[in-house]
Scaffold this motif. Structure first.
Motif, PDB file in Angstrom:
ATOM      1  N   GLU A 131       0.835  -1.198   0.000  1.00  0.00           N
ATOM      2  CA  GLU A 131       0.000   0.000   0.000  1.00  0.00           C
ATOM      3  C   GLU A 131       0.881   1.264   0.000  1.00  0.00           C
ATOM      4  OE1 GLU A 131      -3.332   2.478   0.012  1.00  0.00           O
ATOM      5  OE2 GLU A 131      -3.129   0.355  -0.467  1.00  0.00           O
ATOM      6  N   LEU A 132       1.957   1.237   0.760  1.00  0.00           N
ATOM      7  CA  LEU A 132       2.877   2.373   0.794  1.00  0.00           C
ATOM      8  C   LEU A 132       3.485   2.609  -0.584  1.00  0.00           C
ATOM      9  CD1 LEU A 132       4.372   4.532   2.417  1.00  0.00           C
ATOM     10  CD2 LEU A 132       6.077   2.794   2.977  1.00  0.00           C
ATOM     11  N   GLU A 133       3.878   1.562  -1.241  1.00  0.00           N
ATOM     12  CA  GLU A 133       4.440   1.694  -2.585  1.00  0.00           C
ATOM     13  C   GLU A 133       3.403   2.267  -3.546  1.00  0.00           C
ATOM     14  OE1 GLU A 133       7.118   1.885  -5.518  1.00  0.00           O
ATOM     15  OE2 GLU A 133       7.562   1.387  -3.434  1.00  0.00           O
ATOM     16  N   HIS A 134       2.170   1.792  -3.435  1.00  0.00           N
ATOM     17  CA  HIS A 134       1.089   2.328  -4.264  1.00  0.00           C
ATOM     18  C   HIS A 134       0.900   3.816  -3.986  1.00  0.00           C
ATOM     19  CE1 HIS A 134      -2.764   2.774  -6.241  1.00  0.00           C
ATOM     20  NE2 HIS A 134      -3.237   3.275  -5.127  1.00  0.00           N
ATOM     21  N   LEU A 135       0.914   4.202  -2.718  1.00  0.00           N
ATOM     22  CA  LEU A 135       0.741   5.614  -2.362  1.00  0.00           C
ATOM     23  C   LEU A 135       1.894   6.470  -2.871  1.00  0.00           C
ATOM     24  CD1 LEU A 135      -0.670   5.250   1.257  1.00  0.00           C
ATOM     25  CD2 LEU A 135      -1.920   5.949  -0.805  1.00  0.00           C
ATOM     26  N   ARG A 136       3.097   5.937  -2.817  1.00  0.00           N
ATOM     27  CA  ARG A 136       4.252   6.676  -3.351  1.00  0.00           C
ATOM     28  C   ARG A 136       4.107   6.902  -4.852  1.00  0.00           C
ATOM     29  NH1 ARG A 136       8.941   3.590  -0.013  1.00  0.00           N
ATOM     30  NH2 ARG A 136       8.871   4.914   1.828  1.00  0.00           N
ATOM     31  N   GLU A 137       3.700   5.863  -5.567  1.00  0.00           N
ATOM     32  CA  GLU A 137       3.498   5.997  -7.008  1.00  0.00           C
ATOM     33  C   GLU A 137       2.404   7.014  -7.304  1.00  0.00           C
ATOM     34  OE1 GLU A 137       2.712   2.073  -8.490  1.00  0.00           O
ATOM     35  OE2 GLU A 137       4.762   1.391  -8.104  1.00  0.00           O
ATOM     36  N   ARG A 138       1.319   6.941  -6.552  1.00  0.00           N
ATOM     37  CA  ARG A 138       0.212   7.891  -6.752  1.00  0.00           C
ATOM     38  C   ARG A 138       0.662   9.315  -6.435  1.00  0.00           C
ATOM     39  NH1 ARG A 138      -3.501   9.644  -9.715  1.00  0.00           N
ATOM     40  NH2 ARG A 138      -5.272  10.531  -8.652  1.00  0.00           N
ATOM     41  N   ASN A 139       1.474   9.454  -5.390  1.00  0.00           N
ATOM     42  CA  ASN A 139       1.993  10.772  -5.038  1.00  0.00           C
ATOM     43  C   ASN A 139       2.844  11.334  -6.170  1.00  0.00           C
ATOM     44  OD1 ASN A 139       2.458  12.952  -3.155  1.00  0.00           O
ATOM     45  ND2 ASN A 139       4.533  12.153  -2.963  1.00  0.00           N
ATOM     46  N   GLU A 140       3.679  10.497  -6.772  1.00  0.00           N
ATOM     47  CA  GLU A 140       4.494  10.945  -7.901  1.00  0.00           C
ATOM     48  C   GLU A 140       3.608  11.385  -9.064  1.00  0.00           C
ATOM     49  OE1 GLU A 140       7.245   7.822  -8.848  1.00  0.00           O
ATOM     50  OE2 GLU A 140       8.344   8.067  -6.970  1.00  0.00           O
ATOM     51  N   GLU A 141       2.544  10.630  -9.326  1.00  0.00           N
ATOM     52  CA  GLU A 141       1.617  10.997 -10.400  1.00  0.00           C
ATOM     53  C   GLU A 141       0.964  12.334 -10.096  1.00  0.00           C
ATOM     54  OE1 GLU A 141      -1.181   7.808 -10.609  1.00  0.00           O
ATOM     55  OE2 GLU A 141       0.259   6.398 -11.440  1.00  0.00           O
ATOM     56  N   LEU A 142       0.521  12.506  -8.846  1.00  0.00           N
ATOM     57  CA  LEU A 142      -0.139  13.752  -8.469  1.00  0.00           C
ATOM     58  C   LEU A 142       0.820  14.932  -8.516  1.00  0.00           C
ATOM     59  CD1 LEU A 142      -2.390  12.500  -5.537  1.00  0.00           C
ATOM     60  CD2 LEU A 142      -3.108  13.151  -7.845  1.00  0.00           C
ATOM     61  N   GLU A 143       2.067  14.716  -8.118  1.00  0.00           N
ATOM     62  CA  GLU A 143       3.058  15.782  -8.215  1.00  0.00           C
ATOM     63  C   GLU A 143       3.274  16.194  -9.670  1.00  0.00           C
ATOM     64  OE1 GLU A 143       6.678  14.602  -6.282  1.00  0.00           O
ATOM     65  OE2 GLU A 143       5.846  14.912  -4.292  1.00  0.00           O
ATOM     66  N   GLU A 144       3.327  15.211 -10.551  1.00  0.00           N
ATOM     67  CA  GLU A 144       3.504  15.514 -11.972  1.00  0.00           C
ATOM     68  C   GLU A 144       2.308  16.297 -12.507  1.00  0.00           C
ATOM     69  OE1 GLU A 144       4.163  13.201 -16.194  1.00  0.00           O
ATOM     70  OE2 GLU A 144       4.782  12.217 -14.343  1.00  0.00           O
ATOM     71  N   ILE A 145       1.109  15.872 -12.142  1.00  0.00           N
ATOM     72  CA  ILE A 145      -0.099  16.595 -12.558  1.00  0.00           C
ATOM     73  C   ILE A 145      -0.075  18.010 -12.011  1.00  0.00           C
ATOM     74  CG2 ILE A 145      -2.608  16.717 -12.248  1.00  0.00           C
ATOM     75  CD1 ILE A 145      -2.557  13.592 -12.358  1.00  0.00           C
ATOM     76  N   PHE A 146       0.302  18.157 -10.731  1.00  0.00           N
ATOM     77  CA  PHE A 146       0.367  19.475 -10.110  1.00  0.00           C
ATOM     78  C   PHE A 146       1.369  20.357 -10.850  1.00  0.00           C
ATOM     79  CE2 PHE A 146       2.442  22.370  -7.120  1.00  0.00           C
ATOM     80  CZ  PHE A 146       1.361  23.127  -6.712  1.00  0.00           C
ATOM     81  N   ASN A 147       2.547  19.805 -11.139  1.00  0.00           N
ATOM     82  CA  ASN A 147       3.566  20.590 -11.832  1.00  0.00           C
ATOM     83  C   ASN A 147       3.104  21.000 -13.225  1.00  0.00           C
ATOM     84  OD1 ASN A 147       5.320  20.485  -9.663  1.00  0.00           O
ATOM     85  ND2 ASN A 147       6.373  18.667 -10.419  1.00  0.00           N
ATOM     86  N   LEU A 148       2.444  20.098 -13.938  1.00  0.00           N
ATOM     87  CA  LEU A 148       1.927  20.444 -15.257  1.00  0.00           C
ATOM     88  C   LEU A 148       0.850  21.514 -15.156  1.00  0.00           C
ATOM     89  CD1 LEU A 148       1.701  16.912 -16.902  1.00  0.00           C
ATOM     90  CD2 LEU A 148       3.326  18.728 -17.452  1.00  0.00           C
ATOM     91  N   THR A 149       0.007  21.398 -14.139  1.00  0.00           N
ATOM     92  CA  THR A 149      -1.046  22.391 -13.930  1.00  0.00           C
ATOM     93  C   THR A 149      -0.443  23.746 -13.586  1.00  0.00           C
ATOM     94  OG1 THR A 149      -2.549  20.666 -13.172  1.00  0.00           O
ATOM     95  CG2 THR A 149      -3.123  22.927 -12.593  1.00  0.00           C
ATOM     96  N   GLU A 150       0.551  23.733 -12.697  1.00  0.00           N
ATOM     97  CA  GLU A 150       1.231  24.982 -12.342  1.00  0.00           C
ATOM     98  C   GLU A 150       1.852  25.611 -13.578  1.00  0.00           C
ATOM     99  OE1 GLU A 150       2.014  26.773  -9.199  1.00  0.00           O
ATOM    100  OE2 GLU A 150       0.091  25.808  -8.884  1.00  0.00           O
ATOM    101  N   TYR A 151       2.490  24.796 -14.398  1.00  0.00           N
ATOM    102  CA  TYR A 151       3.112  25.298 -15.620  1.00  0.00           C
ATOM    103  C   TYR A 151       2.056  25.890 -16.546  1.00  0.00           C
ATOM    104  CZ  TYR A 151       5.548  25.322 -20.086  1.00  0.00           C
ATOM    105  OH  TYR A 151       6.071  25.701 -21.293  1.00  0.00           O
ATOM    106  N   ARG A 152       0.953  25.173 -16.704  1.00  0.00           N
ATOM    107  CA  ARG A 152      -0.125  25.669 -17.570  1.00  0.00           C
ATOM    108  C   ARG A 152      -0.685  26.975 -17.024  1.00  0.00           C
ATOM    109  NH1 ARG A 152      -5.026  22.624 -16.711  1.00  0.00           N
ATOM    110  NH2 ARG A 152      -5.384  24.323 -15.283  1.00  0.00           N
TER     111      ARG A 152
END
Length: 74
Positions: free
Chosen positions: A24-45
């Motif tokens: 579950e921790l590994e899944h959460l880490r992966e999801r966190n990375e995905e969300l960070e990427e989405i956040f960064n793309l959104t911030e850039y946009r």
């Protein structure tokens, strides 16, 4: 003898729970990375949109009319 079996079973259950938590921790880490990427793309946009908005309000003298129309039409 029975106490050992119960203790071993308990240890096995604890170990399985531990493995599930790690999974579950590994899944959460992966999801966190995905969300960070989405956040960064959104911030850039968003920063690009802010830049365009500023550009459209104040930068007309610095660009061609065609570029202005392409970037600043709403």
């Amino acid at each position: 003898m029975e106490e050992r079996a119960v203790a071993a079973e308990y240890e096995e259950e604890q170990y399985q729970e531990y493995l599930e938590m790690i999974e579950e921790l590994e899944h959460l880490r992966e999801r966190n990375e995905e969300l960070e990427e989405i956040f960064n793309l959104t911030e850039y946009r968003d920063s690009r949109e802010d830049a365009y908005e500023y550009f459209c309000e104040y930068g007309y003298d610095e660009i061609s009319e065609a570029t202005y129309k392409e970037l600043c039409q709403y």
